[in-house]
Design a protein around this motif. Structure first.
Motif, PDB file in Angstrom:
ATOM      1  N   TYR A 118      75.842  13.449 -14.223  1.00  0.00           N
ATOM      2  CA  TYR A 118      74.699  12.824 -14.864  1.00  0.00           C
ATOM      3  C   TYR A 118      73.747  12.320 -13.799  1.00  0.00           C
ATOM      4  O   TYR A 118      72.724  11.721 -14.088  1.00  0.00           O
ATOM      5  CB  TYR A 118      75.183  11.633 -15.709  1.00  0.00           C
ATOM      6  CG  TYR A 118      76.420  11.055 -15.152  1.00  0.00           C
ATOM      7  CD1 TYR A 118      77.653  11.372 -15.737  1.00  0.00           C
ATOM      8  CD2 TYR A 118      76.394  10.296 -13.999  1.00  0.00           C
ATOM      9  CE1 TYR A 118      78.819  10.907 -15.181  1.00  0.00           C
ATOM     10  CE2 TYR A 118      77.559   9.837 -13.456  1.00  0.00           C
ATOM     11  CZ  TYR A 118      78.775  10.135 -14.043  1.00  0.00           C
ATOM     12  OH  TYR A 118      79.929   9.676 -13.492  1.00  0.00           O
ATOM     13  N   GLN A 126      79.740  18.114 -14.559  1.00  0.00           N
ATOM     14  CA  GLN A 126      78.314  18.383 -14.557  1.00  0.00           C
ATOM     15  C   GLN A 126      77.654  17.009 -14.518  1.00  0.00           C
ATOM     16  O   GLN A 126      77.480  16.352 -15.513  1.00  0.00           O
ATOM     17  CB  GLN A 126      77.914  19.136 -15.825  1.00  0.00           C
ATOM     18  CG  GLN A 126      76.422  19.452 -15.897  1.00  0.00           C
ATOM     19  CD  GLN A 126      75.990  20.340 -14.777  1.00  0.00           C
ATOM     20  OE1 GLN A 126      76.704  21.235 -14.412  1.00  0.00           O
ATOM     21  NE2 GLN A 126      74.835  20.112 -14.231  1.00  0.00           N
ATOM     22  N   ALA A 138      77.765  16.807 -19.443  1.00  0.00           N
ATOM     23  CA  ALA A 138      77.322  15.715 -18.571  1.00  0.00           C
ATOM     24  C   ALA A 138      77.052  14.456 -19.387  1.00  0.00           C
ATOM     25  O   ALA A 138      76.105  13.717 -19.120  1.00  0.00           O
ATOM     26  CB  ALA A 138      76.068  16.122 -17.802  1.00  0.00           C
ATOM     27  N   ASN A 175      82.501  13.199 -18.902  1.00  0.00           N
ATOM     28  CA  ASN A 175      81.389  14.152 -18.890  1.00  0.00           C
ATOM     29  C   ASN A 175      81.410  15.139 -20.058  1.00  0.00           C
ATOM     30  O   ASN A 175      80.372  15.585 -20.526  1.00  0.00           O
ATOM     31  CB  ASN A 175      81.368  14.920 -17.564  1.00  0.00           C
ATOM     32  CG  ASN A 175      82.573  15.833 -17.415  1.00  0.00           C
ATOM     33  OD1 ASN A 175      83.713  15.412 -17.577  1.00  0.00           O
ATOM     34  ND2 ASN A 175      82.315  17.089 -17.101  1.00  0.00           N
TER      35      ASN A 175
END
Length: 770
Positions: free
Chosen positions: A7, A5, A307, A242
Motif C-alpha cells: 500500500y 502488493q 493491497a 494485503n
C-alpha cells in the motif's frame, strides 16, 4: 517470503507539476455517481497514466450517489502522507514518509527526511492553507498518537514520545527501542490507535502501550493486521492484511493472549468480511503479479484485494443510518475504496460487501492511491492519498511490474500527496472543537460523532479532570444514551476511579451491550479485596446460562487465578462441562493453561473427555508444545548463518511465523515441510521466483483463503547475493525440527543461471517435474 502488493508508494524528490492550494476554492467532484458513466470507465488497454492536478483527479472519480469528494489539502502543502490524527482544534497532524523508495532499488531510504507536520485551516473554509513542520529529520516515520502533553512517533526501529509545547517539539523519551524490530518497510508495526479501553494498539504487532504517570507500560496482546487499525463504537478492533478485505476481534482486545503455546484464539483475527472481490473501473495491470492466472480478469482489472490498506469503521454523524456500522477499506492498487455493511449477532460480527459489481468510490486515475481512512471532527470520512504511480517495495518488485512502470511512465513525479474528505452532497460540516470546559467534555461523551466521543474521553483522562467524577457517575447510570454511559465507564477507568459496585451493576444488566463492557472492565479493576464479588457474579451468570458471557468468564479466570487458583479452576471446570463444544469458550479456557496443557488434558475434573472440541483443541496445543521441545537453538544457528537469520527475520517470519509454523491467512509452515527439507533445487527455485498455490505440505493442501495464494520470490532483486540466499535456505533447513544439510552459494548461483529470464512463480506441478 510472501507477495505483498504494498500500500506504500515510491517517493521522489521533484515535481514536474505543482498544485498550489493558496487562494483556491474547494475542489468537489461533479456528480459522477453509480447511475452515470464517464468515458474513462470503459475497458481499454492501459496507456500512459499522467500526473494530474487535483481538479482533474477528482473528475476521474466515481462515488456512490448522494455523496461528493472535496479536496482538503494537496502538494506542496503536504507530501507522501501515510498517517494522521486530528487535534482539539481540528488541525491535522500528518506523517510524511518522504524517504520511501527514492528509486527502484531504494537508494537513500535511510536519509532522515521524513516529517510530522501540522496542517491548519486558518480561514475555516474547509480547505487547509497553513503548514507547520513540528518534527523533521525522521527516517521513514509511519505512525503517530497524540497523548497528554506530547506525541508518540513511530520511527523504525524506535517508538518515541516527544513533549509538545506551543506547537513545538521538546524533549523526547524512548518508549520502545524494538517497536519495529524485524520485518522490512512493508512488514513493520504501525497504527498507534488509542482505543476505548485506554490502551494504544498497533497493526502488524502483538504489543500494546499505555502511559501511567511518567512510565510507559508495554504488554503482549494478539498479533493483528498489516497496515492500519480502527475500532467500532464498542471498542472492538478491526484491521486486515494485503489480501483480506476486513479482519476483526469479536472480543475485547486486551483478553486471551496469555498462552504462548496457543497459536490462535477463536474470536480474534476473524474474517469480519470474507468476500475479497474488488471492482475497478479501469484496467489495472500494474500489480506485481498481474501476469498470473486469475489475478486480473479478461479486461485486465484486478479480481481480488492485493493491497488492502488502512480501514475505518465509519462512526461519524453525517452519512445517515444506512451507513452506521459500515467498514470502508482502501485498495490503492485498484484505485478504489470498498464499503462493507457489518452486523452483530451476540458477540459475533460478520458483514458483506455493500454492492456487487461496483464500489463506494473508484477512480480511473492510476495514481490515486488511498492508503488510510479516518473519522473526523466534522463527521466526514477523510482519505490519505499518496498519489504515486508505483506502489511496490524493492524487496518484491518483479520484472513484470518494472516493465509496466516503464511502459506508462509511472515513476515521476514522486513527492506529491492529497487529502480528501467524503461528505453528503451539499453538506458543509464544521469540525467540533474540543473545549477545555470539564462539564462540556462530559456532555460530549454522548455526541453522535464517534471521533468527538473518543477525543472527549481522552482529554478528560489526559488532563485528569477529576472534578467531573460526579457527572461521570451520573452518565454511567443514565439509560437514554448507551454510548454516553459506555464512554463514562472507560473514562472512570482511565481516571482510576471506577468502583467495583459500578462494574457489578453492569454485570447484572439485562442488555448485552452493558454486560459486555462490564465484563471487560472487570479485568482491569479486580483486586485482592474485590475478586470474591466477581467470582460470585460470574458464577451467577453461569447459573443463568448466559452463553454470551461464557467466553468472557473463561478469560476472566486468568485474573481470578492471580488471587485464588481454586476459584478460577472451579469456574473453568463448570465452563468445560457446559461449553466444551463451543469453539470460543474452548479457546478461552485454553488461554488460561499455559504450561499445564498436558496435565489439563489428563484431568477429567477439568476437561470432560478428549472427544469434545475443547479436548481436540487442547491435544493440538500439546502436540505443538512437544514439537517445539525438539527445536534447535536459534542463537547457535544465528552465529552459523548470520545473513540467513537476518533475511528470515526481515522477509520470511512475518508470514511463516518466527517458529516456522505458518501464520493463519498468510502462509503454510516451514517447520517439517518437505519443500524445505527435501530437494534443494525445488527449494531454491521457490525462493528465487515464488510459488503460486494450491500447495500440499505434509499431506494438507493449503490454498486461499486459508493462506495467501501466492508467495513471492526474492530472486528478482539482482543485487541480492547468492551467498545470502544460500545462508537463508541453510538457516531454515536446520531450524526448528528441520535437520537437512546446508545449501551452498554455488548451488544457488547455478540454479539462478539456469532460470535466467524467468518471471513467473512456480506451481506445484512444475516443481514436481524438477
Amino acid at each position: 517470503m510472501k507477495k505483498l502488493q504494498s500500500y506504500f508508494l515510491f517517493l521522489g524528490i521533484s515535481l514536474s507539476l505543482v498544485y498550489c492550494k493558496t487562494n483556491r476554492q474547494p475542489v468537489v467532484n461533479q456528480a459522477v455517481t453509480k447511475n452515470e458513466t464517464v468515458a474513462d470507465a470503459a475497458p481499454k488497454p492501459a496507456g500512459l497514466s499522467p500526473f494530474l492536478v487535483p481538479e482533474a483527479t477528482i473528475a476521474k472519480m466515481q462515488i456512490e450517489e448522494g455523496f461528493e469528494i472535496k479536496l482538503v489539502a494537496a502538494e506542496p502543502l503536504v507530501s507522501a502522507p501515510v498517517a494522521m490524527q486530528f487535534d482539539d482544534q481540528g488541525r491535522m497532524w500528518v506523517v510524511e514518509m518522504t524517504g520511501y523508495m527514492p528509486d527502484t532499488i531504494g537508494t537513500g531510504e535511510d536519509i532522515p527526511n521524513g516529517n510530522i507536520v501540522i496542517l491548519a485551516d486558518k480561514n475555516q473554509d474547509g480547505t487547509y492553507d497553513e503548514r507547520t513542520v513540528v518534527i523533521d529529520s525522521l527516517v521513514l516515520p509511519r505512525a503517530i498518537c497524540l497523548i497528554e502533553d506530547g506525541i508518540l512517533v513511530a520511527e523504525p526501529t524506535n517508538l518515541w514520545f516527544y513533549e509538545i509545547k506551543n506547537g513545538k517539539a521538546g524533549n523526547r523519551t524512548l518508549v520502545d527501542p524494538k517497536y519495529t524490530e524485524g520485518g522490512n518497510v512493508e512488514h513493520q508495526p504501525n497504527g498507534l490507535l488509542r482505543a476505548m479501553d485506554n490502551w494504544i494498539y498497533n497493526a502488524k504487532s502483538d504489543k500494546r502501550y499505555r502511559r501511567k504517570g511518567d512510565k510507559w507500560l508495554i504488554e503482549h496482546t494478539h498479533f493483528r493486521g498489516q497496515w492500519g487499525i480502527c475500532q467500532d463504537n464498542y471498542g472492538r478492533l478491526y484491521y486486515n492484511n494485503n489480501s483480506q478485505n476486513l479482519l476483526g476481534d469479536f472480543f475485547p482486545a486486551g483478553l486471551g493472549a496469555w498462552n504462548k503455546n496457543q497459536r490462535t484464539v477463536a474470536g480474534y483475527n476473524e474474517k469480519s468480511v470474507a468476500n475479497n472481490k474488488v471492482y475497478p473501473i479501469h484496467p489495472t495491470p500494474g500489480v506485481n503479479r498481474g501476469y498470473m492466472q486469475n489475478i486480473l480478469d479478461d479486461s485486465l482489472r484486478l479480481n481480488d484485494f492485493t493491497a488492502a490498506a488502512g480501514p475505518v469503521i465509519y462512526r461519524g454523524d453525517l452519512f445517515g443510518k444506512n451507513y452506521e456500522f459500515n467498514a470502508f477499506v482502501p485498495e490503492p492498487s485498484a484505485n478504489l475504496i470498498k464499503r462493507n455493511i457489518l452486523n452483530e449477532k451476540g458477540y459475533v460480527v460478520k458483514g458483506e460487501q455493500a454492492y456487487k459489481g461496483r464500489e463506494f468510490l473508484a477512480s480511473t486515475d492510476e495514481r490515486f492511491r488511498p492508503v488510510s481512512l479516518y473519522n473526523a471532527p466534522d463527521g466526514a470520512m477523510y482519505i490519505l492519498d499518496m498519489y504515486r504511480g508505483i506502489i511496490q517495495h524493492k524487496t518484491y518488485l518483479t520484472p513484470y511490474l518494472k516493465e509496466q512502470i516503464g511502459k506508462r511512465s509511472l515513476t515521476q513525479p514522486l513527492s506529491s500527496g492529497r487529502i480528501y474528505k467524503v461528505v453528503p452532497k451539499g453538506a458543509a460540516p464544521k469540525p467540533v472543537i474540543i473545549p477545555d470546559d470539564a462539564q462540556e467534555l462530559v456532555r460530549l461523551l454522548g455526541h453522535p460523532n464517534g471521533w468527538v466521543r473518543d477525543r472527549a474521553q481522552q482529554k478528560l483522562i489526559d488532563f485528569k479532570y477529576n472534578q467531573t467524577l460526579p457527572a461521570l457517575r451520573a452518565a454511567l447510570v443514565q439509560t437514554a444514551n448507551p454510548l454516553l454511559a459506555i464512554h463514562a465507564l472507560w473514562t472512570l477507568e482511565g481516571l482510576n476511579s471506577l468502583k467495583t459496585e459500578e462494574v457489578l451493576a453492569w454485570l447484572n444488566r439485562p442488555e448485552w451491550t452493558y454486560r459486555m463492557q462490564g465484563l471487560y472492565a472487570a479485568s482491569g479493576v479486580m483486586t485482592p479485596k474485590s475478586y470474591p464479588q466477581y467470582v460470585s457474579a460470574l458464577s451467577t451468570m453461569l447459573d443463568n446460562n448466559d452463553t454470551l458471557a461464557a467466553p468472557y468468564v473463561a478469560f476472566l479466570c486468568k485474573n481470578i487465578a492471580g488471587f485464588d487458583e481454586p476459584a478460577a479452576r472451579g469456574l473453568l471446570a463448570r465452563l468445560s462441562s457446559r461449553y466444551a463444544n463451543n469453539r470460543y469458550v474452548a479457546d478461552a479456557i485454553i488461554s488460561n493453561l499455559e504450561g499445564r496443557e498436558e496435565l489439563a488434558l489428563a484431568d477429567t475434573t477439568l476437561i470432560a473427555g478428549t472427544g469434545s472440541l475443547l479436548g481436540k483443541q487442547l491435544e493440538k496445543v500439546v502436540t505443538s508444545v512437544k514439537n517445539a521441545q525438539g527445536n534447535r537453538n536459534p542463537e547457535t544457528l544465528k552465529k552459523e548463518f548470520p545473513k540467513g537469520a537476518a533475511l528470515f527475520t526481515s522477509i520470511c517470519q512475518t508470514c511463516h511465523g518466527p517458529d516456522g509454523a505458518g501464520v493463519k491467512s498468510l502462509a503454510p509452515p516451514l517447520n517439517q515441510s518437505e519443500w524445505v527439507t527435501g530437494n534443494k533445487d525445488k527449494l531454491i527455485s521457490i525462493v528465487l521466483f515464488g510459488l503460486t498455490g494450491p500447495v500440499r505440505v505434509n499431506g494438507h493442501v493449503y490454498q486461499t483463503p486459508e493462506v495467501s495464494g501466492d508467495m513471492p520470490g526474492i530472486g528478482y532483486d539482482k543485487d541480492m547475493p547468492s551467498e545470502d540466499i544460500a545462508q537463508l535456505l541453510s538457516y531454515i533447513r536446520k531450524s526448528w525440527r528441520n535437520n537437512a544439510d546446508a545449501i551452498s552459494t554455488e548451488e544457488v548461483a547455478r540454479t539462478r543461471q539456469k532460470l535466467t529470464g524467468r518471471e513467473k512463480a512456480f506451481t506445484e506441478t512444475e516443481l514436481n517435474g524438477i
